[in-house]
Design a protein around this motif. Structure first.
Motif, PDB file in Angstrom:
ATOM      1  N   SER A 127      -6.448   2.702  -1.252  1.00 21.04           N
ATOM      2  CA  SER A 127      -6.717   2.721   0.525  1.00 21.04           C
ATOM      3  C   SER A 127      -6.667   1.643   1.190  1.00 21.04           C
ATOM      4  CB  SER A 127      -8.034   3.525   0.631  1.00 21.04           C
ATOM      5  OG  SER A 127      -9.186   2.653   0.206  1.00 21.04           O
ATOM      6  N   GLU A 128      -6.224   1.761   2.311  1.00 23.22           N
ATOM      7  CA  GLU A 128      -6.152   0.537   3.276  1.00 23.22           C
ATOM      8  C   GLU A 128      -7.592  -0.171   3.412  1.00 23.22           C
ATOM      9  OE1 GLU A 128      -4.624  -0.888   7.629  1.00 23.22           O
ATOM     10  OE2 GLU A 128      -4.352   1.097   6.653  1.00 23.22           O
ATOM     11  N   GLN A 129      -8.452   0.741   3.357  1.00 22.17           N
ATOM     12  CA  GLN A 129      -9.933  -0.045   3.500  1.00 22.17           C
ATOM     13  C   GLN A 129     -10.244  -1.063   2.060  1.00 22.17           C
ATOM     14  OE1 GLN A 129     -13.065   2.718   3.928  1.00 22.17           O
ATOM     15  NE2 GLN A 129     -14.647   1.058   4.154  1.00 22.17           N
ATOM     16  N   ASP A 130     -10.132  -0.393   1.008  1.00 22.62           N
ATOM     17  CA  ASP A 130     -10.119  -0.841  -0.120  1.00 22.62           C
ATOM     18  C   ASP A 130      -9.240  -2.285  -0.351  1.00 22.62           C
ATOM     19  OD1 ASP A 130     -11.857   0.823  -1.219  1.00 22.62           O
ATOM     20  OD2 ASP A 130     -10.437   2.106  -2.227  1.00 22.62           O
TER      21      ASP A 130
ATOM     22  N   ARG B  39       0.760  -1.126   0.014  1.00 24.25           N
ATOM     23  CA  ARG B  39       0.143   0.105  -0.010  1.00 24.25           C
ATOM     24  C   ARG B  39       0.831   1.259   0.077  1.00 24.25           C
ATOM     25  NH1 ARG B  39      -2.897  -3.447   2.872  1.00 24.25           N
ATOM     26  NH2 ARG B  39      -3.683  -3.403   4.970  1.00 24.25           N
TER      27      ARG B  39
ATOM     28  N   ASP C  36      -7.987  -4.038   2.110  1.00 24.64           N
ATOM     29  CA  ASP C  36      -8.611  -4.954   2.881  1.00 24.64           C
ATOM     30  C   ASP C  36     -10.101  -5.963   2.358  1.00 24.64           C
ATOM     31  OD1 ASP C  36      -6.534  -4.562   4.704  1.00 24.64           O
ATOM     32  OD2 ASP C  36      -7.712  -3.265   6.247  1.00 24.64           O
ATOM     33  N   MET C  37     -10.794  -5.098   1.659  1.00 30.63           N
ATOM     34  CA  MET C  37     -11.974  -5.771   1.353  1.00 30.63           C
ATOM     35  C   MET C  37     -11.627  -6.593   0.196  1.00 30.63           C
ATOM     36  SD  MET C  37     -14.624  -2.399   1.035  1.00 30.63           S
ATOM     37  CE  MET C  37     -15.909  -3.437   0.421  1.00 30.63           C
TER      38      MET C  37
END
Length: 644
Positions: free
Chosen positions: A227-230, A221, A232-233
């Motif tokens: 993004s970290e959220q994207d 990343r 992770d998903m």
């Protein structure tokens, strides 16, 4: 000081000159990047069909704009974080790789930049120190010649994706079945990771390794676009477990054009190919289908199915839309339009559908019957042969052939032959493409223009028929489909001699379509007709486009019949003096005269239907017999034959 500066400048100049000379003498080997497969696209840029590059490799030209931004961001983050700033070689990464190798005794990280990877993809070599040195020099050369976006495009085109798949666009189609621009985060990461170890990380063979390769990219990343959220998903997204079929719409046209945009519509093309496949089950053995659909005004072909591509025993590789075949009665609408233009008849004019010979040519209707007095409109709708041939005899076959030529689709005649009366009944060769062009002329008010398969400027249309003549034909033929379907469609069927070809052509106010059914080798299909085989398919094709109905024409007989010479009564079979074998029924056939007819043998009537022109007779044994035929006006004809 000045001397030292001059020497340094000279050395720099000499080195630059040597580098320039080496660059020109040893340019980067771009053959693999240029050897891409073919790709046919529709009018909206959607992929219709792809073809492999040389050697059976699926490789498609790919640029930065062909992939989503998050793929580029993850690629740079995972493979070469200083890509946008270094000159092809990253000294920091190289130094780190060398230190790791010295400390651990084996390669931990290669230190290769994306540009060096491109150099290796362009010119694969065994992994040696010499190869590494060449890659380094080639990387500097590539950076000198190309922009960063162009270098990324080379990587995106050549990156291995497992098996015979190379490049992100090809990988996206094979593994996910959709264009690379639509790749989500997890999919993009898989393709980036797959390029590292394409054999060991193939998701269809090594799903666990593929997941590790994908997740490794997602966890890099460094790019703000990811993004970290994207990420992770995306880590929980499923993997593809099998290859998807590559796009193969319009395969005949793809083989013809190979590359570039077309006028086709992917949705219509897919629907037409589905209709073709589903209709094969209704056809005689070994029969195939060709279908075309075009937009009338611009003459843009929206769908073209040249045959049953994947079907067994149907010569699917042949483009039957370009095969020369007899159109049967499908040419009659053009003949009637010419007759309207010349003022020879009008839709309400009465014609005589009675036996008549034209020299040695004595045509009959399909059902061997005759309608008597009939309007021109009904004669065209019912596709009667005698009225059509009578009209052609008055117009002249050369004049009719000239109209077809002016429309841009000349009939194919035998070598040395001139146009003759059988032309009215399909006695010449045409392709489905040519027939579609002729019907587009009728649909466009008598204006002729070539069909278009590529987007771009159109040839100016030429008026070859008066608009009212073409419009009358369309209004006459605007009739319901026998088995149901869209309304307001002008349609006409055709069946060639010997039931070798079955046709159905149709148009409305905006579209024109054509269907041909037949065996690729031209052998007969007993009992086949255009109405039975091709017309139901045409109805389904015309139902695919938005309705633009034509208004039908209602006609009442008003005009006097054309003056035609009476056709004398004739005995067609058996001929005078015939010697026939005993033991089988004999079919006595006649032509001409006024019905009802009476058939007699040695003065005694034999059983027959009054409306028919033939009768069956069982000879009682060998001997001589006198056969006589009488018509309603008292005319008689006959012949003496011998049965042995």
């Amino acid at each position: 000081m000045r001397r030292r500066f001059a020497i340094i400048s000279l050395v720099i100049f000499a080195l630059a000159g040597a580098a320039w000379a080496l660059d020109r003498a040893l340019p980067p080997p771009m053959a693999r990047a240029l050897a891409v497969g073919g790709e046919l696209t529709d009018r909206n840029g959607r992929t219709l069909s792809v073809l492999p590059a040389a050697g059976g490799v699926w490789r498609l030209a790919t640029g930065v704009d062909d992939v989503p931004p998050h793929l580029v961001a993850m690629l740079v983050a995972a493979e070469d974080r200083r890509f946008w700033h270094h000159p092809g070689v990253d000294p920091i990464a190289m130094a780190r790789a060398a230190a790791q190798w010295a400390r651990r005794g084996h390669v931990v990280s290669g230190g290769s930049t994306l540009t060096m990877q491109v150099a290796r993809l362009l010119e694969p070599r065994p992994r040696t120190l010499r190869a590494k040195a060449i890659e380094t020099l080639r990387a500097i050369q590539l950076e000198w010649r190309y922009s960063k976006r162009e270098i990324l495009g080379l990587w995106l085109t050549l990156a291995p994706q497992g098996g015979n798949i190379e490049g992100i666009r090809a990988g996206s189609l094979v593994w996910f079945g959709r264009p690379s621009r639509q790749l989500d985060m997890a999919e993009a990461a898989l393709l980036v990771g797959l390029a590292r170890q394409p054999t060991r990380s193939r998701p269809d063979r090594h799903p666990a390794a593929a997941r590790r390769a994908r997740d490794s990219v997602l966890l890099s990343r460094a790019a703000p676009a990811v993004s970290e959220q994207d990420a992770d998903m995306a880590l929980g997204a499923p993997l593809p477990l099998r290859r998807q079929p590559l796009p193969r719409l319009a395969p005949h046209l793809a083989r013809q054009l190979r590359n570039g945009p077309t006028t086709l519509d992917a949705g219509l093309q897919r629907a037409v190919e589905t209709i073709l496949t589903e209709s094969l089950a209704t056809l005689p053995d070994r029969a195939s289908i060709a279908i075309m659909l075009a937009e009338t005004g611009p003459r843009a072909v929206r769908a073209l199915a040249g045959g049953a591509w994947m079907a067994q025993n149907r010569a699917g590789a042949l483009d039957l839309s370009a095969a020369i075949r007899s159109p049967g009665s499908a040419l009659k609408p053009l003949l009637y339009a010419l007759a309207f233009q010349e003022g020879l008849v009008m839709p309400a004019t009465l014609l005589s559908d009675m036996p008549r010979s034209f020299g040695s040519y004595a045509p009959e209707n399909f059902d061997h019957g005759f309608a008597g007095q009939i309007t021109v409109a009904d004669a065209l709708r019912q596709s009667l042969n005698l009225p059509a041939v009578s009209l052609l005899a008055q117009l002249g076959p050369v004049r009719f052939a000239g109209l077809l030529k002016d429309a841009g689709f000349s009939p194919r005649l035998p070598a040395g032959a001139d146009p003759s009366l059988p032309l009215a009944l399909g006695g010449a060769g045409f392709t489905l493409r040519g027939m579609l062009g002729l019907y587009a002329t009728l649909a466009d008010g008598g204006r002729s223009a070539p069909l278009a398969l590529r987007p771009g400027p159109r040839a100016q249309a030429r008026q070859v028929l008066e608009p009212h003549a073409a419009q009358l034909v369309g209004a006459i033929l605007a009739q319901p489909f026998p088995a149901g379907g869209p309304t307001g469609i002008a349609w006409k069927t055709g069946t060639s001699w010997g039931a070798r070809d079955a046709w159905a052509m149709g148009f409305d106010a905006r579209h024109v379509a054509g269907v041909w059914v037949g065996r690729p080798d031209g052998t007969p299909m007993p009992g086949a007709t255009g109405a039975r085989l091709a017309l139901p398919i045409l109805a389904r094709v015309m139902a695919l486009v938005p309705p633009a109905p034509l208004a039908p024409l209602q006609v009442r007989a008003q005009a006097a019949p054309l003056a035609e010479a009476p056709d004398r009564l004739r005995l067609l079979f058996p001929p005078p003096g015939a010697v026939l074998e005993d033991g089988a029924d004999l079919v006595i056939r006649s032509a001409g005269g006024q019905r009802p007819l009476i058939f007699m043998v040695d003065g005694a009537p034999i059983g027959s239907e009054p409306a028919r022109r033939e009768a069956r007779w069982q000879p009682p044994g060998p001997g001589h017999y006198r056969i006589t035929v009488l018509d309603a006006e008292g005319s008689a004809t006959g012949a003496t034959i011998r049965i042995r």
